[in-house]
Design an enzyme around this catalytic site. Sequence first.
Site, PDB file in Angstrom:
ATOM      1  N   CYS A 163       0.839  -1.210   0.000  1.00  0.00           N
ATOM      2  CA  CYS A 163       0.000   0.000   0.000  1.00  0.00           C
ATOM      3  C   CYS A 163       0.868   1.252   0.000  1.00  0.00           C
ATOM      4  O   CYS A 163       0.532   2.252  -0.661  1.00  0.00           O
ATOM      5  CB  CYS A 163      -0.909   0.020   1.231  1.00  0.00           C
ATOM      6  SG  CYS A 163      -2.029  -1.379   1.306  1.00  0.00           S
ATOM      7  N   THR A 164       1.972   1.210   0.711  1.00  0.00           N
ATOM      8  CA  THR A 164       2.873   2.368   0.758  1.00  0.00           C
ATOM      9  C   THR A 164       3.388   2.691  -0.639  1.00  0.00           C
ATOM     10  O   THR A 164       3.401   3.856  -1.070  1.00  0.00           O
ATOM     11  CB  THR A 164       4.046   2.077   1.720  1.00  0.00           C
ATOM     12  OG1 THR A 164       3.499   1.837   3.011  1.00  0.00           O
ATOM     13  CG2 THR A 164       5.035   3.217   1.774  1.00  0.00           C
TER      14      THR A 164
END
Length: 211
Positions: free
Chosen positions: A45-46
């Site tokens: 997600c980062t």
Amino acid sequence: MSIRLGDIAPDFKAETTEGTINFHEWLGNSWGMLFSHPADYTPVCTTELGRTAQLKSEFEKRNVKVLAVSVDGLESHKGWVKDIEETQNTTVDFPIIADEDKTVANLYDMIHPNANDTLTVRSVFIIGPDKKVKLTLTYPASTGRNFHELLRVIDSLQLTANYSVATPADWKDGEDTVVSPAIATEDIPAKFPKGHRVVKPYLRYTPQPNK
Ligand code: BEZ
């Protein structure tokens, strides 16, 4: 209930990292990309939110507003954004919804209980200026999305919304398109003056009309 192509994108009011958003009003006359990710402070997600931020000018060029969703809270999002900016060398300047009560996740069927009963999967909804859903995509938590592919799809959606063409496999902006089956071959020269070639009666190519 799942959301299908052509449906009106459900409207909602949500708290985000950039204040309260009323979705339809916020979209205005723009296209929209609403996309969910499973959780803050996770590796894939980062990178995804970092890539979205890095591609800001590409989304802007296409008049697309992006809006991320996760079921974590606002304070968590704000802390995580600092990490995204540091590790992905970018500035996150699109809103992230704090969907702690899962209003948006449920409205858009972003939780798939047989995958995970609490976290959202990686859903993408591309929404047109008419507020209708033009594309849906679902990826599992373990697979990061290809954001260049999302831009490519947006190019196709925007082109085919305005011209009687479709885009073939692996098409990229600037390449030849195929003439819509609704257009009779004898009508092609008038409609597509840049030229065309007939490979089969149902497979007719023409240069991208808006280039
Ligand atoms: C990730 O973003 O890295 C991730 C999130 C949830 C499950 C697996 C991976």
